[in-house]
Design a protein around this motif. Structure first.
Motif, PDB file in Angstrom:
ATOM      1  N   GLU A  50      13.031   5.768  -6.524  1.00 51.51           N
ATOM      2  CA  GLU A  50      13.867   6.378  -5.479  1.00 51.51           C
ATOM      3  C   GLU A  50      13.321   6.113  -4.079  1.00 51.51           C
ATOM      4  O   GLU A  50      13.491   6.921  -3.157  1.00 51.51           O
ATOM      5  N   VAL A  51      12.650   4.985  -3.934  1.00 48.01           N
ATOM      6  CA  VAL A  51      12.162   4.536  -2.622  1.00 48.01           C
ATOM      7  C   VAL A  51      13.166   3.526  -2.073  1.00 48.01           C
ATOM      8  O   VAL A  51      13.501   2.555  -2.753  1.00 48.01           O
ATOM      9  N   THR A  52      13.654   3.749  -0.863  1.00 47.53           N
ATOM     10  CA  THR A  52      14.589   2.804  -0.259  1.00 47.53           C
ATOM     11  C   THR A  52      13.826   1.804   0.610  1.00 47.53           C
ATOM     12  O   THR A  52      12.812   2.130   1.223  1.00 47.53           O
ATOM     13  N   VAL A  53      14.353   0.585   0.638  1.00 46.79           N
ATOM     14  CA  VAL A  53      13.745  -0.481   1.434  1.00 46.79           C
ATOM     15  C   VAL A  53      14.861  -1.224   2.160  1.00 46.79           C
ATOM     16  O   VAL A  53      15.769  -1.759   1.523  1.00 46.79           O
ATOM     17  N   ASN A  54      14.792  -1.245   3.486  1.00 48.18           N
ATOM     18  CA  ASN A  54      15.825  -1.903   4.276  1.00 48.18           C
ATOM     19  C   ASN A  54      15.212  -2.714   5.407  1.00 48.18           C
ATOM     20  O   ASN A  54      14.073  -2.455   5.821  1.00 48.18           O
ATOM     21  N   ALA A  55      15.964  -3.677   5.900  1.00 50.15           N
ATOM     22  CA  ALA A  55      15.560  -4.459   7.071  1.00 50.15           C
ATOM     23  C   ALA A  55      16.479  -4.098   8.235  1.00 50.15           C
ATOM     24  O   ALA A  55      17.688  -3.941   8.064  1.00 50.15           O
ATOM     25  N   MET A  66      14.972  -3.664  -5.333  1.00 49.16           N
ATOM     26  CA  MET A  66      15.166  -3.635  -6.788  1.00 49.16           C
ATOM     27  C   MET A  66      13.949  -3.040  -7.497  1.00 49.16           C
ATOM     28  O   MET A  66      14.083  -2.206  -8.394  1.00 49.16           O
ATOM     29  N   GLU A  67      12.773  -3.461  -7.091  1.00 51.03           N
ATOM     30  CA  GLU A  67      11.551  -3.018  -7.773  1.00 51.03           C
ATOM     31  C   GLU A  67      11.276  -1.532  -7.588  1.00 51.03           C
ATOM     32  O   GLU A  67      10.697  -0.891  -8.475  1.00 51.03           O
ATOM     33  N   LEU A  68      11.690  -0.968  -6.448  1.00 50.62           N
ATOM     34  CA  LEU A  68      11.378   0.432  -6.140  1.00 50.62           C
ATOM     35  C   LEU A  68      12.564   1.372  -6.351  1.00 50.62           C
ATOM     36  O   LEU A  68      12.461   2.571  -6.076  1.00 50.62           O
ATOM     37  N   LYS A  69      13.660   0.849  -6.876  1.00 52.72           N
ATOM     38  CA  LYS A  69      14.842   1.685  -7.073  1.00 52.72           C
ATOM     39  C   LYS A  69      14.555   2.848  -8.019  1.00 52.72           C
ATOM     40  O   LYS A  69      14.943   3.996  -7.755  1.00 52.72           O
ATOM     41  N   GLU A 112       0.829  -1.207   0.000  1.00 55.06           N
ATOM     42  CA  GLU A 112       0.000   0.000   0.000  1.00 55.06           C
ATOM     43  C   GLU A 112       0.864   1.258   0.000  1.00 55.06           C
ATOM     44  O   GLU A 112       0.578   2.232  -0.705  1.00 55.06           O
ATOM     45  N   ALA A 113       1.934   1.254   0.798  1.00 60.91           N
ATOM     46  CA  ALA A 113       2.835   2.407   0.826  1.00 60.91           C
ATOM     47  C   ALA A 113       3.529   2.586  -0.520  1.00 60.91           C
ATOM     48  O   ALA A 113       3.683   3.720  -1.007  1.00 60.91           O
ATOM     49  N   ALA A 114       3.944   1.488  -1.139  1.00 60.77           N
ATOM     50  CA  ALA A 114       4.621   1.568  -2.440  1.00 60.77           C
ATOM     51  C   ALA A 114       3.704   2.150  -3.501  1.00 60.77           C
ATOM     52  O   ALA A 114       4.135   2.967  -4.340  1.00 60.77           O
ATOM     53  N   ILE A 115       2.444   1.742  -3.487  1.00 60.93           N
ATOM     54  CA  ILE A 115       1.475   2.300  -4.443  1.00 60.93           C
ATOM     55  C   ILE A 115       1.377   3.804  -4.255  1.00 60.93           C
ATOM     56  O   ILE A 115       1.390   4.578  -5.222  1.00 60.93           O
ATOM     57  N   HIS A 116       1.302   4.229  -2.992  1.00 59.26           N
ATOM     58  CA  HIS A 116       1.196   5.666  -2.711  1.00 59.26           C
ATOM     59  C   HIS A 116       2.464   6.406  -3.124  1.00 59.26           C
ATOM     60  O   HIS A 116       2.388   7.473  -3.753  1.00 59.26           O
ATOM     61  N   PHE A 117       3.627   5.862  -2.783  1.00 56.36           N
ATOM     62  CA  PHE A 117       4.881   6.532  -3.123  1.00 56.36           C
ATOM     63  C   PHE A 117       5.031   6.695  -4.637  1.00 56.36           C
ATOM     64  O   PHE A 117       5.439   7.759  -5.127  1.00 56.36           O
ATOM     65  N   GLY A 154      18.084  -2.147   0.269  1.00 56.23           N
ATOM     66  CA  GLY A 154      18.278  -3.577   0.114  1.00 56.23           C
ATOM     67  C   GLY A 154      19.184  -4.196   1.152  1.00 56.23           C
ATOM     68  O   GLY A 154      19.662  -5.318   0.969  1.00 56.23           O
ATOM     69  N   GLN A 155      19.389  -3.507   2.280  1.00 50.88           N
ATOM     70  CA  GLN A 155      20.337  -3.977   3.283  1.00 50.88           C
ATOM     71  C   GLN A 155      19.622  -4.561   4.502  1.00 50.88           C
ATOM     72  O   GLN A 155      18.488  -4.204   4.820  1.00 50.88           O
ATOM     73  N   ALA A 156      20.307  -5.475   5.193  1.00 53.77           N
ATOM     74  CA  ALA A 156      19.873  -5.985   6.491  1.00 53.77           C
ATOM     75  C   ALA A 156      20.902  -5.513   7.508  1.00 53.77           C
ATOM     76  O   ALA A 156      22.070  -5.920   7.459  1.00 53.77           O
ATOM     77  N   ILE A 157      20.463  -4.633   8.405  1.00 55.95           N
ATOM     78  CA  ILE A 157      21.383  -3.961   9.327  1.00 55.95           C
ATOM     79  C   ILE A 157      21.014  -4.338  10.756  1.00 55.95           C
ATOM     80  O   ILE A 157      19.881  -4.122  11.198  1.00 55.95           O
ATOM     81  N   GLY A 158      21.972  -4.903  11.474  1.00 55.74           N
ATOM     82  CA  GLY A 158      21.745  -5.299  12.857  1.00 55.74           C
ATOM     83  C   GLY A 158      22.178  -4.215  13.816  1.00 55.74           C
ATOM     84  O   GLY A 158      23.158  -3.509  13.583  1.00 55.74           O
ATOM     85  N   ILE A 159      21.448  -4.101  14.936  1.00 55.13           N
ATOM     86  CA  ILE A 159      21.815  -3.116  15.943  1.00 55.13           C
ATOM     87  C   ILE A 159      21.326  -3.585  17.301  1.00 55.13           C
ATOM     88  O   ILE A 159      20.269  -4.206  17.433  1.00 55.13           O
ATOM     89  N   GLY A 160      22.127  -3.300  18.319  1.00 55.40           N
ATOM     90  CA  GLY A 160      21.763  -3.618  19.685  1.00 55.40           C
ATOM     91  C   GLY A 160      22.863  -3.192  20.627  1.00 55.40           C
ATOM     92  O   GLY A 160      24.048  -3.414  20.350  1.00 55.40           O
ATOM     93  N   GLY A 161      22.496  -2.542  21.721  1.00 56.87           N
ATOM     94  CA  GLY A 161      23.508  -2.069  22.657  1.00 56.87           C
ATOM     95  C   GLY A 161      24.510  -1.169  21.968  1.00 56.87           C
ATOM     96  O   GLY A 161      24.148  -0.204  21.298  1.00 56.87           O
ATOM     97  N   ASP A 162      25.798  -1.508  22.081  1.00 53.86           N
ATOM     98  CA  ASP A 162      26.865  -0.701  21.477  1.00 53.86           C
ATOM     99  C   ASP A 162      27.252  -1.188  20.083  1.00 53.86           C
ATOM    100  O   ASP A 162      28.187  -0.646  19.486  1.00 53.86           O
TER     101      ASP A 162
END
Length: 310
Positions: A177-182, A171-174, A123-128, A244-252
């Motif tokens: 100019e919509v970015t998609v990350n995990a 890839m589909e939204l490049k 739904e967001a992609a359609i709107h963007f 298209g990235q998977a970025i981990g984060i926690g604590g430091d």
């Protein structure tokens, strides 16, 4: 402020990690659409954000159905005139081992995590695309989806699937100019609060104290607020080149997860018959088979709350 004038939707934001994300987005200037299945939790989240000078409105509905996705986008646009950011955080747990997991246990988790992410992002992609907005889509993954975890067939499948969809959507939204990350968070939540191994960290967090360095540094385990800064960064204009990235984060700790890649490649003219595999598989791959799950180091003696926690 970094996100001044922007509008964000955060699913599952009545409490926990989602609430921390919503607060940080609001602190950075974004108006936020809160979503939760609990009217009381949603109302409290809105009140807390507005009390800090932010702007927020609530949509009380379960994530998964397409109608909820449409209502979230409609509310953002009708209330604030635009939509720029979507954070898909809503989720539930129905943990049990494979042979005890019911169809309902499996379907419920897949429905909220995987289908819910799909319907909201669609739904967001359609709107963007319709409004030519260089939007930001941030989907919440888990270490379980990256490595697996005992008793979480449904959750692991959903979280792995989310990262797979993120790579496809990037890839589909490049062109739009919509970015998609995990984002792969590791933080004190209702789930980790019941695990003896994390007891000292959870106790410190509940008391408002700093978590021991062992958790924050060695394990990369922190608070919900430790994750929120990355959410706001990926939602900003500064992160226009990150997708298209998977970025981990926690604590430091901050991590960039790799995409799956072959660790060994071997060729045999004529292909790999049973006899050829029987003869060669152990020699070629035996010492390089990949591990599953996460292995935690022993707790220092001073942090043990339960002998089983070590």
């Amino acid at each position: 402020m970094t996100l001044d004038g922007k509008v964000a939707i955060v699913t599952g934001s009545g409490q926990g990690l989602g609430l921390a994300y919503a607060h940080e987005l609001a602190r950075q200037g974004a108006a936020v659409v809160i979503n939760d299945v609990s009217a009381d939790a949603a109302r409290a989240a809105v009140d807390a954000i507005t009390a800090e000078g932010g702007r927020a409105v609530a949509v009380v509905a379960p994530v998964g159905p397409s109608d909820t996705a449409r209502e979230l986008v409609r509310t953002a646009v009708e209330t604030y005139g635009r939509l720029d950011i979507l954070v898909t955080n809503a989720g539930i747990l129905r943990d049990t081992v494979l042979w005890k997991m019911s169809d309902d246990d499996f379907d419920a988790v897949i429905g909220v995590h995987l289908r819910g992410t799909f319907t909201c992002v669609r739904e967001a992609a359609i709107h963007f695309r319709k409004t030519q907005t260089a939007g930001r889509i941030i989907c919440i993954g888990s270490p379980t989806g990256q490595r697996g975890n005992f008793g979480q067939t449904n959750y692991g499948a959903a979280k792995a699937g989310i990262v797979g969809m993120v790579r496809t959507w990037a890839m589909e939204l490049k062109k739009a100019e919509v970015t998609v990350n995990a984002v792969i968070p590791v933080a004190a939540t209702a789930m980790t609060a019941t695990v003896p191994y994390f007891a000292a960290a959870v106790e410190a967090d509940a008391a408002g104290d700093q978590m021991p360095a062992f958790f924050r540094h060695d394990l990369g385990f922190g608070t919900a607020d430790d994750v929120a800064g990355l959410i706001a960064y990926l939602a900003s204009d500064d992160a226009a080149g990150v997708t298209g990235q998977a970025i981990g984060i926690g604590g430091d700790r901050l991590q960039l997860w790799s995409h799956p890649e072959a660790v060994i490649t071997e060729y045999r003219e004529g292909g790999w018959t049973f006899d050829a595999l029987e003869e060669s598989f152990g020699e070629l791959f035996g010492g390089r088979l990949q591990s599953v799950g996460e292995a935690f180091p022993p707790l220092p003696d001073e942090l043990r709350r339960d002998p089983a926690a070590s």
